[in-house]
Enzyme design. Structure first.
Site, PDB file in Angstrom:
ATOM      1  N   ASP A  10       1.071  25.386 -13.431  1.00 48.20           N
ATOM      2  CA  ASP A  10       0.457  24.087 -13.648  1.00 48.20           C
ATOM      3  C   ASP A  10       0.494  23.806 -15.151  1.00 48.20           C
ATOM      4  OD1 ASP A  10      -1.326  21.803 -13.152  1.00 48.20           O
ATOM      5  OD2 ASP A  10      -2.834  23.061 -14.108  1.00 48.20           O
ATOM      6  N   ASP A  12      -1.807  20.988 -17.144  1.00 42.69           N
ATOM      7  CA  ASP A  12      -3.128  20.716 -17.720  1.00 42.69           C
ATOM      8  C   ASP A  12      -4.131  21.782 -17.286  1.00 42.69           C
ATOM      9  OD1 ASP A  12      -2.664  18.178 -19.114  1.00 42.69           O
ATOM     10  OD2 ASP A  12      -2.326  17.341 -17.123  1.00 42.69           O
TER      11      ASP A  12
END
Length: 227
Positions: A10, A12
């Site tokens: 991922d 953020d």
């Protein structure tokens, strides 16, 4: 446990220390269009989703499409303005990724950001061509749908048993489980380690070097997926 060849991250809250900025921006945008300002944890809990899905989760009673569109515009404009100063990567991220690349791992990003947004931050950090594959919510299905992971696996010809997903939210973990991948959590992102463990994380790391040290001895030669 199978050898690992592909590491999927991922963005953020996992690679980028951007959770606070997302919370600030969403609260600003809600206020700007006259909606009740959501609390910090409520915003943290939708990080990882695509923006339309995040807004639907945060404001389930919002039925006016014009207001929803205004919220999207307010959020995007404010976030872009703030990103004149890009969020930093978490400590050790780039050094650890360099080490993993040198060891032979393929690296990928699966994010709720838009393609424009991800390309912008990758360019700011000099990483535009760094990852072997990337997928964004506006060009495929949003988390926790497994489509973006399946697309990454197919593009890189990697068996699901040789890939793992590292993320900071339950959306990352559910997406990984839906795709047949092992999912691991970070304790420094949007949601707590306790929350991630309750939602299926095999384990959570306290810093990025811990993930590096777990992955490095597990490198294995790539096996092609069956077609």
């Amino acid at each position: 446990m199978s050898d690992v060849h592909l590491l999927i991250f991922d963005w953020d809250g996992t690679l980028s220390d951007s959770v606070g900025r997302i919370v600030q921006t969403m609260q600003y945008a809600a206020d700007a269009v006259g909606l009740a300002v959501p609390g910090e944890q409520a915003v943290r809990d939708i990080i990882g989703l695509g923006l339309p899905e995040a807004i639907a989760a945060l404001f389930p009673e919002l039925e006016d499409p014009a207001v929803a569109e205004a919220l999207v515009r307010a959020y995007a404009a404010q976030y872009i303005a703030l990103e004149e100063t890009p969020c930093s990567l978490f400590p050790g991220v780039l050094e650890a990724l360099d080490s993993l690349r040198s060891a032979g791992f393929l690296l990928a990003v699966a994010t709720g950001k838009s393609r424009r947004g991800l390309d912008r931050v990758l360019r700011q950090h000099g990483l535009l061509t760094y990852f072997d594959a990337t997928r964004c919510a506006d060009e495929t299905a949003s988390k926790p749908d497994p489509l973006m992971l399946w697309q990454i696996l197919a593009e890189l010809s990697v068996d699901p048993n040789q890939a793992v997903m590292l993320g900071d939210s339950q959306h990352d973990l559910l997406m990984a489980a839906n795709a047949g991948l092992r999912g691991f959590g970070v304790a420094f992102g949007a949601q707590s380690a306790e929350h991630l463990l309750r939602h299926g994380a095999a384990f959570c790391v306290e810093n990025f070097w811990q993930f590096h040290d777990w992955a490095l001895p597990r490198f294995g030669a790539r096996r092609s997926v069956e077609v």
